[in-house]
Design a protein around this motif. Structure first.
Motif, mmCIF file in Angstrom:
data_model
loop_
_atom_site.group_PDB
_atom_site.id
_atom_site.type_symbol
_atom_site.label_atom_id
_atom_site.label_comp_id
_atom_site.label_asym_id
_atom_site.label_seq_id
_atom_site.Cartn_x
_atom_site.Cartn_y
_atom_site.Cartn_z
ATOM 1 N N TYR A 18 27.184 -40.836 -11.427
ATOM 2 C CA TYR A 18 28.597 -41.066 -11.751
ATOM 3 C C TYR A 18 29.369 -41.535 -10.508
ATOM 4 O O TYR A 18 30.204 -42.441 -10.605
ATOM 5 C CB TYR A 18 29.252 -39.822 -12.348
ATOM 6 N N LEU A 39 28.852 -45.187 -10.099
ATOM 7 C CA LEU A 39 29.654 -45.981 -11.034
ATOM 8 C C LEU A 39 31.105 -46.056 -10.573
ATOM 9 O O LEU A 39 31.733 -47.110 -10.657
ATOM 10 C CB LEU A 39 29.586 -45.404 -12.445
ATOM 11 N N ARG A 40 31.640 -44.932 -10.115
ATOM 12 C CA ARG A 40 33.031 -44.937 -9.620
ATOM 13 C C ARG A 40 33.183 -45.859 -8.423
ATOM 14 O O ARG A 40 34.153 -46.612 -8.331
ATOM 15 C CB ARG A 40 33.468 -43.520 -9.245
ATOM 16 N N GLU A 53 32.923 -46.942 -13.980
ATOM 17 C CA GLU A 53 32.773 -45.609 -14.567
ATOM 18 C C GLU A 53 32.907 -45.615 -16.079
ATOM 19 O O GLU A 53 32.490 -44.674 -16.747
ATOM 20 C CB GLU A 53 33.698 -44.587 -13.925
ATOM 21 N N THR A 89 34.879 -36.748 -12.065
ATOM 22 C CA THR A 89 35.278 -37.174 -13.409
ATOM 23 C C THR A 89 36.639 -36.600 -13.738
ATOM 24 O O THR A 89 37.065 -35.599 -13.184
ATOM 25 C CB THR A 89 34.284 -36.693 -14.487
#
Length: 153
Positions: free
Chosen positions: A115, A118-119, A124, A152
């Motif tokens: 994650y 992705l950020r 994301e 998140t």
């Protein structure tokens, strides 16, 4: 006992799907799979092979084992863990799959790292399907701290 997949997939087709991921897992480990070992492994791990619920659990387990062994990048990981991309019968197993993922020894590292990646790359949104699944599930309480450590929302 009620099965999760009902009439969406036959027990024979479910067995084939479990076998498919079992074989892909072994191939990924550079091991020549010996098909005669498949059913004893399923029986040892999940019990009565006459029951469809056994094969649902086996599929979820081998899908996650293959995923964790073969998928190293966040993009593909979250795409493969997005129930919206799955066939209808597999969607019915989403919570079993999530449980198997959270039980995997490497998930505590893989989830936040994937994650974060992705950020960092502003993608994301690829994790939205997985995040929705985690929020819906009983196991979501387990996933929340892992994903929170990755930032998140």
């Amino acid at each position: 006992m009620m099965t999760l997949t009902g009439k969406l997939i036959s027990i024979q087709a479910l067995k084939q799907q479990a076998l498919r991921f079992w074989m892909m897992l072994h191939n990924s480990e550079m091991v020549v799979p010996q098909v005669e070992n498949f059913k004893p492994e399923v029986k040892r791990l999940f019990g009565d092979m006459r029951r469809k619920v056994t094969w649902e659990k086996a599929f979820a387990h081998f899908y996650v084992q293959w995923l964790m062994a073969c998928v190293g990048d966040g993009d593909l990981f979250f795409k493969l863990m997005d129930p919206e991309r799955w066939p209808d019968w597999q969607k019915e197993l989403k919570f079993l799959i999530l449980e198997a993922l959270l039980a995997h020894k490497d998930s505590r590292e893989m989830l936040p790292n994937s994650y974060r990646y992705l950020r960092k790359t502003n993608r994301e949104d690829l994790a939205n399907g997985f995040l929705a699944l985690a929020r819906q599930s009983r196991g979501g309480a387990q996933a929340a701290p892992l994903l929170a450590s990755a930032g998140t929302r």
